[in-house]
Design an enzyme around this catalytic site. Structure first.
Site, mmCIF file in Angstrom:
data_model
loop_
_atom_site.group_PDB
_atom_site.id
_atom_site.type_symbol
_atom_site.label_atom_id
_atom_site.label_comp_id
_atom_site.label_asym_id
_atom_site.label_seq_id
_atom_site.Cartn_x
_atom_site.Cartn_y
_atom_site.Cartn_z
ATOM 1 N N GLN A 1 -1.061 1.324 1.929
ATOM 2 C CA GLN A 1 -1.942 2.493 1.725
ATOM 3 C C GLN A 1 -3.167 2.361 2.634
ATOM 4 O OE1 GLN A 1 -3.734 2.235 -2.096
ATOM 5 N NE2 GLN A 1 -4.226 4.390 -2.254
ATOM 6 N N SER B 1 -8.916 3.041 2.437
ATOM 7 C CA SER B 1 -10.287 2.533 2.539
ATOM 8 C C SER B 1 -10.683 2.175 3.962
ATOM 9 C CB SER B 1 -10.441 1.292 1.665
ATOM 10 O OG SER B 1 -10.051 1.562 0.352
ATOM 11 N N SER C 1 -3.760 -3.831 1.317
ATOM 12 C CA SER C 1 -2.789 -4.755 0.732
ATOM 13 C C SER C 1 -1.444 -4.578 1.415
ATOM 14 C CB SER C 1 -2.624 -4.484 -0.765
ATOM 15 O OG SER C 1 -3.879 -4.466 -1.399
ATOM 16 N N GLU D 1 -1.701 5.904 -8.645
ATOM 17 C CA GLU D 1 -2.058 4.498 -8.493
ATOM 18 C C GLU D 1 -2.667 3.965 -9.777
ATOM 19 O OE1 GLU D 1 -4.990 3.712 -5.423
ATOM 20 O OE2 GLU D 1 -4.443 1.598 -5.389
ATOM 21 N N GLU E 1 -16.553 1.496 -12.017
ATOM 22 C CA GLU E 1 -17.710 2.400 -12.047
ATOM 23 C C GLU E 1 -17.274 3.815 -11.674
ATOM 24 O OE1 GLU E 1 -17.759 -0.590 -10.373
ATOM 25 O OE2 GLU E 1 -18.773 -1.563 -12.048
HETATM 26 C C1 LIG Z 1 -7.615 -6.637 -4.085
HETATM 27 C C2 LIG Z 1 -7.880 -5.312 -3.441
HETATM 28 C C3 LIG Z 1 -6.849 -4.616 -2.859
HETATM 29 C C4 LIG Z 1 -7.088 -3.388 -2.240
HETATM 30 N N1 LIG Z 1 -6.033 -2.755 -1.647
HETATM 31 C C5 LIG Z 1 -6.267 -1.581 -0.988
HETATM 32 C C6 LIG Z 1 -5.215 -0.925 -0.279
HETATM 33 O O1 LIG Z 1 -4.084 -1.397 -0.265
HETATM 34 N N2 LIG Z 1 -5.502 0.201 0.403
HETATM 35 C C7 LIG Z 1 -6.734 0.746 0.412
HETATM 36 O O2 LIG Z 1 -6.920 1.783 1.027
HETATM 37 N N3 LIG Z 1 -7.769 0.149 -0.244
HETATM 38 C C8 LIG Z 1 -7.555 -1.005 -0.941
HETATM 39 N N4 LIG Z 1 -8.602 -1.628 -1.594
HETATM 40 C C9 LIG Z 1 -9.957 -1.068 -1.474
HETATM 41 C C10 LIG Z 1 -10.553 -0.482 -2.739
HETATM 42 O O3 LIG Z 1 -9.963 0.722 -3.050
HETATM 43 C C11 LIG Z 1 -12.068 -0.368 -2.489
HETATM 44 O O4 LIG Z 1 -12.580 -1.664 -2.351
HETATM 45 C C12 LIG Z 1 -12.782 0.334 -3.605
HETATM 46 O O5 LIG Z 1 -12.444 1.676 -3.632
HETATM 47 C C13 LIG Z 1 -14.299 0.188 -3.521
HETATM 48 O O6 LIG Z 1 -14.817 0.529 -2.276
HETATM 49 P P1 LIG Z 1 -15.843 -0.433 -1.537
HETATM 50 O O7 LIG Z 1 -15.210 -1.764 -1.460
HETATM 51 O O8 LIG Z 1 -16.228 0.217 -0.269
HETATM 52 O O9 LIG Z 1 -17.093 -0.532 -2.507
HETATM 53 P P2 LIG Z 1 -18.337 0.468 -2.527
HETATM 54 O O10 LIG Z 1 -17.858 1.848 -2.594
HETATM 55 O O11 LIG Z 1 -19.269 0.069 -1.459
HETATM 56 O O12 LIG Z 1 -18.980 0.095 -3.927
HETATM 57 C C14 LIG Z 1 -19.908 -0.939 -4.142
HETATM 58 C C15 LIG Z 1 -20.271 -0.924 -5.611
HETATM 59 O O13 LIG Z 1 -20.966 0.263 -5.913
HETATM 60 C C16 LIG Z 1 -20.329 0.953 -6.970
HETATM 61 N N5 LIG Z 1 -20.441 2.399 -6.804
HETATM 62 C C17 LIG Z 1 -20.122 3.108 -5.697
HETATM 63 N N6 LIG Z 1 -20.346 4.407 -5.916
HETATM 64 C C18 LIG Z 1 -20.803 4.535 -7.182
HETATM 65 C C19 LIG Z 1 -21.227 5.643 -7.984
HETATM 66 N N7 LIG Z 1 -21.190 6.882 -7.539
HETATM 67 N N8 LIG Z 1 -21.635 5.380 -9.246
HETATM 68 C C20 LIG Z 1 -21.665 4.107 -9.717
HETATM 69 N N9 LIG Z 1 -21.299 3.040 -8.991
HETATM 70 C C21 LIG Z 1 -20.871 3.251 -7.742
HETATM 71 C C22 LIG Z 1 -18.894 0.522 -6.890
HETATM 72 O O14 LIG Z 1 -18.217 0.691 -8.120
HETATM 73 C C23 LIG Z 1 -19.028 -0.932 -6.512
HETATM 74 O O15 LIG Z 1 -19.259 -1.713 -7.627
HETATM 75 C C24 LIG Z 1 -8.381 -2.857 -2.220
HETATM 76 C C25 LIG Z 1 -9.434 -3.566 -2.815
HETATM 77 C C26 LIG Z 1 -9.196 -4.784 -3.420
HETATM 78 C C27 LIG Z 1 -10.350 -5.519 -4.037
#
Ligand SMILES: Cc1cc2nc3c(=O)[nH]c(=O)nc-3n(C[C@H](O)[C@H](O)[C@H](O)COP(=O)(O)OP(=O)(O)OC[C@H]3O[C@@H](n4cnc5c(N)ncnc54)[C@H](O)[C@@H]3O)c2cc1C
Lengths: 400, 395
Positions: A119, A122, A154, A237, A370
């Protein structure tokens, strides 16, 4: 007492179909892939899918009739954990948004495991705010050229195909300038680099797209409608991640065993109460999952799946943390820090420390807890949304 | 002794200038060398950082803090040692300060073992050979001492013994010679010194959840041992008590790192066109966490001050600090991972180093539950006894 009516009729019909499949393709002598192909063609791959695409258009709840009977006969399965994204997310998306030609082309290799999916959603600048993706897809005749950087992908190192969300119109507001594609990962414009995770292994990756090519025929949904398609994928998902299994299956079973075998010194009154509370919570989640599955049988997943995933992540984290304490000095030890690129996440096959660390991802992957709380608050409970500054501005004019 | 109101009311919980200077110079020394990438290298087998850091600590005179002046030490107080542990934790520094400079040094001081203390003051290291999760001398299972002066037996998951700075001396609790009565107590229990390089000493490092505090399994097979005269049980008790009292400061340091790092990240990370830290849901969580971490710092300082002053409230202070700081450190580092999103799940970001320290550190020198058990006895809140008191009457 047996249930009368259509369900009973389906059951007998399904059993007959399974027996016919087994008679024509003896699992003992048929090669694995050939058996899976035959099963797909017999409509017994996923019975809820329409005929012609490995299914029979029957209620999803009847799938166990097939699985149990085939399992008992020693038939191979399609190793569903190896292609979790394909089965859990790509398939429902293709079924909902794909053209008949796309369904014909993509679903068979997906279900039979010939093609593994990942996928590509991100990006470094677009995580929770997925609609902010910057990866560009630019039209080029009857194809698109894709350039950008994806992250946390992933299984990208194993994948043949990807669900790709890309920006096709930077002048439109961010939710309206996105388009969704099924990208061929095995091409020169796709570079996959391992990204090590806190467990020590490289389960996810960075993916660099440089003039990667995708045919317009592999576009899912209309140009500019990528956000709606992506939302459908995300709902699936969350349901896929959150759905529970049998009582004491998975993490609860592991921790319950840890309690049953722990030295008496580790079985404190405090740990006991925590364990029992989590046992109750697991059961609450399991029954919620049953209800959700029954609702799903009637229609597409809605935002309710978010609550399931929220609860699942919380439970997995509390259980794995309790297990560390129940193991006493074993909780201080780890099995292996070696950098590896695993085929799949193995929560029950590794040790306590691994489970503890990996479970931290459960509340991040597939939408953070969140963000899920915001979805529940706004879309389920109807509470007013936070003040938004980014909704009606052209994507290219947004501050970054 | 029962709990008294206003216990330890005269203990000072704020740092003085000496402590502030100490913190600043240690922080400088660590900032230059102790980078997350080098700390993480220990997980891949490169433990070279530890030796360099230990040399820096020795140059600052820090391993000598708790060694009495007459044995070449600084004769400083527990408060300073607590400050060192706090700063080391903020850098996830992989040095055996707690096991050697606190637990072993206190044990040896209680025995009055001058020569070994002199070695420690000069930068040598020692470790008490008990399981890392142990915090009560009563729970020690002594090894076997033979008539010929050797010892045998094994202990699992010991800290401070292996790693980049392995212990130079093992302090081994032993029973009387082949079960016979000895001179130092009814059962002849004693502490003996064993050198890890000697024949019959097998130190097997194990893969640890927290590689900044690596563990080893130790097997002794008729290893040559030198008896250390003195009250072994009292010495082990003092060593573990000091370790638990001051170890809370390391946990508080870890929690503080997690909070400040997360706040800094959420002040610059933008999603949905906004700084993520501006969402009230996150602000409130961080405010709650701040309150927890402030309380952790206070309990840890109180325990250190109680130890420094040999205050009668020390046991309560330690039980409170250990149980509270352990849970806050785990909570704070878990929040750090969560609130860094995908970044927090990566190897590159230091969150995981501190998460592992917190999770393992919460078990080292007694789990939170074990310390709450201690507290129950200390403040006379006995646990329920299901077999006592009969069933309630409904008439
Ligand atoms: C093990 C793992 C596997 C993954 N696999 C995939 C994959 O296969 N494909 C893919 O596309 N992505 C994948 N991801 C990515 C995942 O979807 C993102 O990490 C996730 O959506 C969070 O985005 P970010 O890391 O940019 O955090 P950010 O968006 O930067 O968030 C940082 C913090 O702020 C909080 N936050 C952000 N906005 C708000 C809001 N409006 N209100 C309150 N809190 C908020 C978040 O909850 C988080 O705690 C994977 C992530 C992990 C950890």
């Amino acid at each position: 007492m047996t249930t009368a009516g259509p369900a009973a009729g389906h059951r007998a019909d399904l059993e007959a179909r399974v027996d016919a499949l087994l008679a024509a393709h003896d699992p003992a002598t048929t090669e694995r892939q050939a058996f899976l192909d035959a099963r797909y063609d017999a409509g017994l791959a996923w019975v809820h899918v329409p005929e012609g695409h490995g299914g029979l258009g029957l209620p999803r709840a009847l799938q166990p009739v097939v699985d149990d009977r085939l399992g008992a006969a020693g038939a191979p399965d399609n190793d569903p954990r190896r292609n979790g994204i394909g089965l859990g997310m790509a398939a429902p998306t293709i079924l909902a948004f794909g053209t008949p030609a796309q369904q014909e082309r993509l679903l068979r290799p997906l279900w039979t495991g010939r093609e593994i999916w990942c996928q590509l959603f991100s990006e470094p600048g677009a995580g929770s705010d997925l609609a902010a993706v910057a990866t560009r897809a630019i039209p080029d005749g009857d194809r698109w050229r894709v350039t950008g950087q994806k992250v946390w992908t992933s299984s990208a190192h194993l994948a043949d195909r990807a669900l790709l969300l890309a920006r096709t119109d930077p002048d439109a507001p961010k939710h309206r300038g996105l388009t969704y594609f099924a990208l061929d990962m095995r091409q020169p414009g796709v570079e996959v680099r391992p990204l090590r995770q806190l467990t020590g292994e490289a389960e996810f990756n960075e993916v660099f797209l440089t003039d990667a090519v995708v045919d317009d025929a592999d576009r899912l949904g209309d140009v500019g409608a990528g956000w709606q398609v992506a939302n459908a994928t995300l709902m699936s998902e969350r349901v896929a991640i959150g759905s529970g299994a049998a009582r004491e299956a998975g993490m609860l079973g592991v921790v319950a065993d840890a309690w049953r075998t722990a030295p008496s010194g580790h079985r404190t009154a405090d740990a006991h109460q925590r364990l029992l509370r989590l046992w109750v919570e697991s059961e609450a989640l399991r029954t919620t999952g049953m209800r959700l599955a029954q609702k799903l049988a009637a229609g597409a997943p809605g935002p309710e799946g978010s609550a399931m995933k929220l609860g699942f992540a919380r439970l997995a984290q509390q259980l794995s943390s309790l297990e560390v304490e129940l193991r006493g000095d074993d909780g201080l030890r780890y099995d292996d820090w070696t950098l590896r690129r695993p085929d799949q996440v193995d929560m029950t096959g590794r040790d306590t420390g691994y489970r503890y660390l990996r479970a931290k991802g459960n509340s991040i992957e597939g939408g953070t807890s969140e963000v899920l709380r915001n979805i529940i608050a706004e879309r389920v409970l109807g509470l007013p949304s936070e003040h938004r500054v980014d909704k009606d501005v052209a994507w290219k004019d947004l501050p970054r | 002794m029962s709990a008294t109101t206003g216990a330890g009311a005269d203990l000072v919980l704020l740092p003085d200038d000496v402590e502030e200077d100490l913190r600043a110079s240690l922080d400088r020394a660590l900032a230059a060398r102790c980078t997350p990438a080098r700390v993480a290298a220990a997980y891949d087998g490169d433990e070279s950082l530890a030796g360099e850091l230990w040399t820096a600590l020795v140059d600052l005179g820090l391993p000598a803090l708790l060694v009495p002046e007459e044995h070449g030490g600084a004769g400083a107080g527990a408060r300073e040692a607590a400050a060192v542990l706090d700063v080391l934790a903020r850098h996830a520094a992989p040095v055996p300060y707690l096991s050697s400079a606190v637990v072993a040094a206190t044990t040896l001081t209680a025995l009055g073992a001058g020569g070994l203390l002199g070695d420690l003051a000069a930068g040598g290291t020692a470790a008490l050979l008990v399981p890392a999760t142990l915090h009560r001398a009563d729970d020690v299972v002594p090894l076997v001492r033979h008539d010929d002066g050797t010892v045998s037996g094994s202990v699992r998951s010991v800290t401070g013994v292996a790693g980049g700075v392995p212990a130079g001396v093992l302090l081994v609790p032993v029973a009387g010679p082949d079960g016979a009565d000895g001179a130092d107590g009814a059962d002849g229990a004693a502490l003996v010194a064993v050198r890890p390089g000697d024949p019959g000493v097998d130190v097997a490092p194990v893969v640890s959840l927290d590689m900044t505090a690596p563990l080893a399994d130790v097997r002794l097979d008729r290893a040559p041992a030198t008896e250390l005269p003195g009250d072994a049980r009292a010495a082990v008790s003092a060593g573990l008590a000091a370790g638990a009292a001051l170890g809370a400061s390391a946990l508080a340091g870890t929690a503080t790192w997690a909070l400040t790092t997360t706040v800094a990240y959420l002040q610059q990370r933008r999603q949905f066109g906004r700084v993520v830290g501006g969402y009230q849901a996150l602000k409130h969580r961080l405010a709650d966490l701040y309150a927890e971490v402030e309380q952790a710092t206070a309990t840890a300082r109180y325990a250190a001050a109680a130890l420094a002053a040999d205050d009668p409230d020390l046991a309560v202070a330690t039980a409170v600090a250990q149980s509270w700081c352990s849970e806050v450190a785990v909570h704070a580092t878990e929040e750090a991972v969560q609130l860094h999103g995908g970044l927090g799940m990566t190897w590159e970001h230091p969150c995981h180093l501190h998460l592992k320290r917190a999770r393992a550190g919460a078990l080292v020198l007694g789990s939170p539950a074990a310390h709450r058990d201690d507290l129950a006895t200390l403040v006379d809140l006995p646990p329920p006894h299901p077999d006592q008191g009969g069933s309630p009457s409904w008439t």
